[in-house]
Design an enzyme around this catalytic site. Structure first.
Site, PDB file in Angstrom:
ATOM      1  N   CYS A  39      80.075  51.268 -25.101  1.00  0.00           N
ATOM      2  CA  CYS A  39      80.493  52.665 -25.181  1.00  0.00           C
ATOM      3  C   CYS A  39      81.767  52.804 -26.007  1.00  0.00           C
ATOM      4  O   CYS A  39      82.490  51.843 -26.237  1.00  0.00           O
ATOM      5  CB  CYS A  39      80.736  53.206 -23.777  1.00  0.00           C
ATOM      6  SG  CYS A  39      79.348  52.946 -22.646  1.00  0.00           S
ATOM      7  N   LYS A  77      65.638  44.425 -39.382  1.00  0.00           N
ATOM      8  CA  LYS A  77      66.075  45.723 -39.898  1.00  0.00           C
ATOM      9  C   LYS A  77      64.981  46.775 -39.723  1.00  0.00           C
ATOM     10  O   LYS A  77      65.251  47.910 -39.323  1.00  0.00           O
ATOM     11  CB  LYS A  77      66.458  45.624 -41.374  1.00  0.00           C
ATOM     12  CG  LYS A  77      67.758  44.939 -41.626  1.00  0.00           C
ATOM     13  CD  LYS A  77      68.928  45.775 -41.146  1.00  0.00           C
ATOM     14  CE  LYS A  77      70.094  44.922 -40.709  1.00  0.00           C
ATOM     15  NZ  LYS A  77      69.940  44.152 -39.500  1.00  0.00           N
ATOM     16  N   GLU A 136      64.635  47.715 -36.028  1.00  0.00           N
ATOM     17  CA  GLU A 136      65.782  48.446 -35.495  1.00  0.00           C
ATOM     18  C   GLU A 136      65.730  49.933 -35.805  1.00  0.00           C
ATOM     19  O   GLU A 136      66.043  50.760 -34.942  1.00  0.00           O
ATOM     20  CB  GLU A 136      67.082  47.873 -36.085  1.00  0.00           C
ATOM     21  CG  GLU A 136      67.520  46.554 -35.494  1.00  0.00           C
ATOM     22  CD  GLU A 136      68.811  46.071 -36.125  1.00  0.00           C
ATOM     23  OE1 GLU A 136      69.727  45.707 -35.369  1.00  0.00           O
ATOM     24  OE2 GLU A 136      68.914  46.063 -37.366  1.00  0.00           O
ATOM     25  N   HIS A 153      49.357  29.051 -38.550  1.00  0.00           N
ATOM     26  CA  HIS A 153      49.371  28.584 -37.163  1.00  0.00           C
ATOM     27  C   HIS A 153      49.387  29.751 -36.179  1.00  0.00           C
ATOM     28  O   HIS A 153      50.041  29.681 -35.133  1.00  0.00           O
ATOM     29  CB  HIS A 153      50.564  27.656 -36.937  1.00  0.00           C
ATOM     30  CG  HIS A 153      50.502  26.399 -37.743  1.00  0.00           C
ATOM     31  ND1 HIS A 153      49.811  25.281 -37.338  1.00  0.00           N
ATOM     32  CD2 HIS A 153      51.008  26.112 -38.964  1.00  0.00           C
ATOM     33  CE1 HIS A 153      49.921  24.340 -38.263  1.00  0.00           C
ATOM     34  NE2 HIS A 153      50.642  24.820 -39.267  1.00  0.00           N
ATOM     35  N   LYS A 203      76.333  49.573 -31.713  1.00  0.00           N
ATOM     36  CA  LYS A 203      76.847  48.668 -32.738  1.00  0.00           C
ATOM     37  C   LYS A 203      77.446  47.400 -32.152  1.00  0.00           C
ATOM     38  O   LYS A 203      77.212  46.312 -32.640  1.00  0.00           O
ATOM     39  CB  LYS A 203      77.893  49.415 -33.569  1.00  0.00           C
ATOM     40  CG  LYS A 203      78.448  48.620 -34.740  1.00  0.00           C
ATOM     41  CD  LYS A 203      77.394  48.419 -35.791  1.00  0.00           C
ATOM     42  CE  LYS A 203      77.895  47.660 -36.992  1.00  0.00           C
ATOM     43  NZ  LYS A 203      76.801  47.327 -37.914  1.00  0.00           N
TER      44      LYS A 203
END
Length: 614
Positions: free
Chosen positions: A2, A491, A494, A510, A609
């Site tokens: 936070c 990326k 996300e 595989h 972040k």
């Protein structure tokens, strides 16, 4: 996770708090709130589910007067995102209000004990337990706020950065930290508080980074006072921060992520400045000069990191092993800290973290240090916890990164790991002079070469529209490009919420090859290096099963361009430097797919972040 902000002084607090929340919103955006001691000496708490803009709308008709307040933008842990669970939280009497970043691990026991004593709770959060505990102690023991906070924190297990105000003492903020970041800004007869310096730098460049166990006492008309939970006064270390406000604004870009992608040539130039000489013939890192013996005599390196930083660590492993001939292990910090690792004297542990506050990485550092390992930190945030906990290290100096999906921090980490490998290799003599000069000169050219890759942006934006339908993506690479494939897939996951996996190209046979059909886009890093022929074979196997191939190739490639559905040409660089070039089109691909799908690129759902909780 936070973001917390505070202000006490002679200005109106509310505008400062709201602006600060917007600059910290990358840390969490499930809900937001503000507590103000108004001009009439009342304590009002306003909260809203959603983003800071939702809080602003809610406060339009509210009394937001006053020159003291605290504010919070939340990443939910205990209790779903809601206005009730949003911070700040009142005490039962509504005399106190608190904001908190972290987790109180023993909150259930504390809550049960307080409820048995008749305390009533309004929310599901662990944070409310702490403010109720502080008030209970104040009342039962007739203590002032500072002393009650000190007594309460003796009972708390967990991580916290907190700020508390009391409407009966409208000239004071008490703030404390343990394992969660907290910065105090010192102005002219005013104080600022933030999870990092970004909400503060507009008003003052003088800051104090609180250490673990510190409690800051900010009172109008007095100097900043810092004590610990035993009330022993601490020596203040006032730092000067140098952040360009332009670095924390979008600067004409639609999103921070795109701005930060385009900043990479400049950020890597800054990262290398003073470390590679003007002639591009030598790399000098002060850490290698000052701690030459520990680094050169290491029996092994262990890189600990999380997420994108872990992918940078995988590239660092190949770089150090290839150039220095020293064995390297790469560990998820979250696993390393809990599995009783064999680590000790003679080991060098490299901790990689953009924020320098990643809880698992910091705990891994503390474990390794306790066992006698030498600790090297690679971070972006100056003054953060990991640099303070390590023996030495290197900042990546890429400037503030606001977008949740890391871009320039990743390439900055890879650049520092490359310079570290080169500096050690030079000292060890594990490279010939010709090999060493070739890589140093190549690294020095990367920022200019990045500009040619960024010129692909419009092309990538166009082809991204073709792939918004996809529900799955596969990313393939080999050697130095395998971690790039992992990072490219991360990326996309996300910010577009498309399932994507990165694999070593040879591993496709595989298992993952079973997934390939005409609806499966496959991104292949197929630059012209030692693995080229083998990756070419993998592409042919994909096309034989009707897969859609997006290939990253070296300029002038005439073979793969005839096979792949889409080809993006990259400048020719040494194989070990390819990750710095190849990662950029993958960042842009993820960005444009997400934009086409209408996703919130800078604030993807469920993410924040800086992961400061377990």
């Amino acid at each position: 996770m936070c973001g917390i902000v505070g202000y006490i002084g002679h200005q109106d607090a509310y505008p400062i708090l709201i602006k600060g929340l917007k600059r910290l919103e990358y840390r969490g955006y499930d809900s937001a709130g503000v507590a103000l001691i108004n001009d009439d000496k009342s304590l009002n708490v306003y909260k809203a589910k959603g983003k800071v803009a939702d809080l602003e709308d809610y406060c339009k008709d509210k009394n937001v007067s006053g020159s003291i307040g605290i504010a919070h933008t939340r990443w939910a842990t205990h209790g779903e995102p809601s206005s009730v669970n949003a911070h700040p939280h009142y005490s039962e009497s509504k005399n106190l209000a608190i904001i908190h970043n972290g987790i109180i691990e023993n909150y259930a026991d504390l809550k049960s004990n307080l409820m048995e004593r008749g305390v009533n709770f309004r929310s599901e959060t662990d944070t409310e337990v702490l403010v109720q505990l502080v008030e209970y102690i104040m009342v039962k023991k007739d203590l002032d706020l500072l002393t009650a906070v000190q007594v309460a924190l003796h009972q708390v297990i967990g991580a916290y950065a907190i700020a508390i105000i009391d409407k009966r003492v409208p000239n004071q903020i008490i703030a404390a930290r343990k394992q969660s970041p907290l910065v105090v800004g010192i102005g002219d007869q005013e104080f600022f508080l933030g999870s990092d310096a970004s909400p503060i730098v507009e008003y003052t460049d003088k800051v104090v980074y609180l250490e673990d166990g510190n409690i800051a006492v900010m009172r109008l008309g007095e100097e900043l006072k810092v004590v610990d939970i035993y009330n022993d006064e601490q020596i203040l270390s006032v730092k000067t921060v140098d952040i360009d406000l332009g670095q924390i604004e979008k600067g004409g870009f639609p999103h921070f992520m795109l701005k930060e992608i385009f900043e990479q040539p400049e950020s890597l130039t800054t990262c290398m400045r003073g470390r590679i000489n003007a002639e591009a013939t030598e790399v000098k890192l002060s850490a290698v000069i000052d701690y030459r013996e520990q680094l050169l005599n290491a029996k092994r390196f262990i890189i600990v990191a999380c997420g994108t930083s872990w992918h940078a660590g995988l590239i660092g492993k190949q770089m150090i092993e290839t150039l220095c001939r020293i064995p390297v292990e790469v560990e998820y910090a979250s696993e390393f800290r809990y599995r009783n690792p064999v680590v000790g004297k003679g080991d060098v542990v490299i901790a990689v973290s953009q924020s320098g506050e990643t809880a698992d990485t910091l705990a891994a550092v503390e474990l390794a240090k306790k066992n006698g390992a030498f600790i090297y930190g690679i971070c972006n945030a100056i003054g953060s916890s990991i640099p303070r906990a390590t023996d030495t290290g290197s900042y990546i100096h890429v400037g503030p990164e606001i977008g949740v999906a890391s871009t320039k921090a990743f390439t900055g980490q890879v650049t520092v790991l490359t310079m570290l490998a080169l500096a050690i290799a030079k000292e060890k003599g594990s490279l010939t002079e010709e090999e060493y000069l070739d890589i140093v000169k190549g690294l020095n050219r990367i920022p200019e070469l990045m500009k040619t890759v960024l010129a692909l942006n419009d092309r990538i934006a166009d082809l991204s529209r073709t792939f918004t339908y996809a529900r799955n993506f596969l990313y393939l690479g080999r050697g130095f490009s395998y971690p790039v494939a992992l990072e490219g897939a991360l990326k996309l996951k996300e910010i577009s919420y498309i399932h994507a996996e990165g694999y070593p190209a040879a591993e496709m046979k595989h298992g993952p090859i079973a997934l390939i059909d005409s609806d499966m886009p496959v991104v292949v890093i197929a630059t012209h290096n030692a693995m080229y022929e083998k990756v070419l074979s993998n592409i042919q196997e994909i096309k034989a099963r009707s897969g859609k191939v997006i290939a990253l190739v070296t300029q002038g490639d005439e073979t793969i361009s005839k096979i792949a559905d889409e080809v993006l040409e990259l400048p020719n660089v040494q194989e070990c430097l390819e990750p710095l070039i190849a990662t950029i089109p993958l960042q842009m691909l993820a960005y444009h797919v997400a934009v086409c799908k209408g996703k919130n690129v800078d604030q993807p759902r469920n993410l924040a972040k800086s992961v400061t909780v377990e």
